[in-house]
Design an enzyme around this catalytic site. Sequence first.
Site, PDB file in Angstrom:
ATOM      1  CD  GLN A 233      27.036 -46.631 -11.276  1.00  0.00           C
ATOM      2  OE1 GLN A 233      26.283 -47.090 -11.654  1.00  0.00           O
ATOM      3  NE2 GLN A 233      28.656 -46.849 -11.932  1.00  0.00           N
ATOM      4  CE1 TYR A 264      36.276 -45.899 -21.930  1.00  0.00           C
ATOM      5  CE2 TYR A 264      37.838 -46.983 -20.373  1.00  0.00           C
ATOM      6  CZ  TYR A 264      37.369 -47.061 -21.630  1.00  0.00           C
ATOM      7  OH  TYR A 264      37.774 -47.326 -22.718  1.00  0.00           O
ATOM      8  CD  GLU A 286      34.389 -38.770 -18.651  1.00  0.00           C
ATOM      9  OE1 GLU A 286      33.615 -39.294 -19.651  1.00  0.00           O
ATOM     10  OE2 GLU A 286      34.555 -40.133 -18.216  1.00  0.00           O
ATOM     11  CG  ASP A 330      33.491 -47.950 -13.713  1.00  0.00           C
ATOM     12  OD1 ASP A 330      32.731 -49.051 -14.754  1.00  0.00           O
ATOM     13  OD2 ASP A 330      31.911 -46.535 -13.239  1.00  0.00           O
ATOM     14  CB  CYS A 357      27.041 -51.889 -16.366  1.00  0.00           C
ATOM     15  SG  CYS A 357      27.960 -50.545 -17.937  1.00  0.00           S
TER      16      CYS A 357
END
Length: 399
Positions: A233, A264, A286, A330, A357
């Site tokens: 982030q 993810y 991932e 995510d 996001c």
Amino acid sequence: MDRSASDLLDLDITGIAHGGTFIARYEGRVVFVSDAIPGERVRARVTDDAKSSFWRAETVEVLDASPHRRPHVWPEADISRDPDDRAGGADLGHIDLDHQRTLKRQVLSEALDKFAGAGLEAPVVEPVDDTDGTGWRTRVSLHVDAHGNVGPYASRSHRVIPVASHPLARPRIEAEARALTNAEPGRVDLVESADGTVHVLRRPEHGRRPKAPVIVERVGGRSFRLDADGFWQVHARAASVLDAAVRSALAGRVDPGQTHFDLYGGVGLLAATLADAGATDIVTVESSGRATAHARENLAAIDAVAITARVDRYLAGLPDAAGAGSVVLDPPRAGAGRAVVEGVHALNPDAVVYVACDPVALARDLGTFRGLGWRVDSMRAFDLFPHSHHVEAVAALSR
């Protein structure tokens, strides 16, 4: 009516669009205008009139200003400069912070209404600190042109804009950015790790790129190793804020006897959150092999399995009766998409926590979940990207 792309139009701004532009209308068509505020009247230069349904334009003069307009937080992006010479990356920096959050909530609300179905109220966008919205970026990418100029790109352009300031960056990153010299054409990434060290990663257009060092980030009492150019982030407080929000959303939803999924998963941040919420059997998925390798190391003290795979393919390969406790996902800015949502649904989990996001991607995926019989129990939104149009949201779902 024929009109060249250099024409000026006087426009009344009626709303904000997803993506940080603002809405006006001219002769029946929508015009997306940068550097404006709803309620203003502006003079704008048309930059793209190729489509009959909408045009794009850039504000060159404010004829009737909003009370929410402020001098731009980044002087190199201010309306006093020609649009071609405005730095990109702070598209709401001319608006006071409280009203930025109001507008972000409006974008989220409109996305939910359009794509997620009726009855969902957008949450208030929460600030994550009490600052003026500057000094938060721990990661900054600059570009170097053929003449050696170093800076960000101009908004919606690949033209490098030399700048004297980087107000959104952490102070040490700004100092390193201003000191950059002898850079080859290409890109330079600056990354500040948890210990305050700034790593300068040079990415020349030609020649071999040096390997990025491994850095350590910290959330609560946990440490996370990752490549300096790997995903983490950007806001200095974002990982901690999202960790706390997801943990809160998971409260009472984690059965230690079941398998829980972190999709993810990156280097394991939210898998660790699942563990802190009580999960003892965790699978994190991932697509990046480097990130998965770090996740295995970061989660060594947790009963977690880190798998390198595309999430959609991983879910499609699970047996029909796989089952799950809670699922945390995510996804990237494009969202999870129908195949992943249907794959999560097929796991028959007790709960889903979705970290997003992008408002439109979130709304689309929530619409798919709701169509499969899920309900949204709670939603929170966070201003993790002050002075830009981006907003982060966390939604908790159950059947």
